[in-house]
Design an enzyme around this catalytic site. Sequence first.
Site, PDB file in Angstrom:
ATOM      1  CB  SER A 124      -0.942   0.008   1.219  1.00  0.00           C
ATOM      2  OG  SER A 124      -0.225  -0.253   2.419  1.00  0.00           O
ATOM      3  CE  LYS A 170      -0.199  -8.265   3.965  1.00  0.00           C
ATOM      4  NZ  LYS A 170      -0.859  -8.352   2.627  1.00  0.00           N
ATOM      5  CD  GLU A 190      -7.948  -5.559   2.206  1.00  0.00           C
ATOM      6  OE1 GLU A 190      -8.133  -4.401   1.769  1.00  0.00           O
ATOM      7  OE2 GLU A 190      -6.856  -6.157   2.099  1.00  0.00           O
ATOM      8  CD  GLU A 241      -2.783  -9.233  -2.287  1.00  0.00           C
ATOM      9  OE1 GLU A 241      -3.315  -9.531  -3.389  1.00  0.00           O
ATOM     10  OE2 GLU A 241      -2.645  -8.058  -1.901  1.00  0.00           O
ATOM     11  CG  ASP A 249       2.159  -6.630   1.666  1.00  0.00           C
ATOM     12  OD1 ASP A 249       1.771  -7.732   2.079  1.00  0.00           O
ATOM     13  OD2 ASP A 249       1.428  -5.620   1.626  1.00  0.00           O
TER      14      ASP A 249
END
Length: 274
Positions: A56, A123, A191, A125, A94
């Site tokens: 982000s 991390k 999320e 996804e 991330d």
Amino acid sequence: MSTYSEKSTKVQRLRVHHLAQAKQRGEKLVMLTAYDAVTARILDAAGTDLLLVGDSIGNTMLGRENTLEVTLDEMAVATRAVASATTRAMVVADFPFGTYESGPSQALATGVRLLKAGAQAVKLEGGATRAKSVKALTEAGIPVVGHLGFTPQSVNLLGGYRVQGRGEAGEQLLADARALQEAGAVALVLEMVPEPLAAEVTQMLSIPTIGIGAGAQVDGQVLVWTDMAGMTQWTPRFAARFGEVGAQLEKAAASYGQAVRSGAFPDADHWFAK
């Protein structure tokens, strides 16, 4: 958490076993994003449990429309900055888009790069399709935090910023959560999923769940720090503003500008006479 004490100057870095202990004790985990040393030092001193060096950074700090353009080099620089400024929080970095999708070999190379930059965990996804990569990272000694529900790197495929896991899709999310845990994930970010589903996942797993837009029945919460601190004009529905730092910063900058233009700054207290 029990590892943090305002009465003691000795601070213990949070590790994987502390996350498991927090879940067992029913202690909520606190996670915020961080992208630089100055902010990370403040958030660490506040007792934040985990600092996420999130991709982000793309839309919060680099002025981009989304996270997809963020590079591994940019993530490594941000991770090193955050890690260098913290003593207690677990620093989680991330995996940016395009650095792990091809499989375990690529994921392992990315994980090694980010750990060398100072991260204590990474991390990524995705669900069951990432299980082999999670296993490879875990076997290499790299703790992995999973991320299910709305996954920002898949925004184009998901059709925008939409709640995930409704209806039959909930069963797939449960299966993905199991697969990540079995592969060795140490925690799971959920999320923008319905609260009942997030609660079911939390009860099912032995690893902690950290929610963002996933209700209150998870093991912890994460927010983008600029949302939390009121640094922007718009805040997502799932976020809350716990301060108005942006307004204060603007006020301070305006006061400085006025002092410079009027000649009030600098004065004799702020220069060297000899």
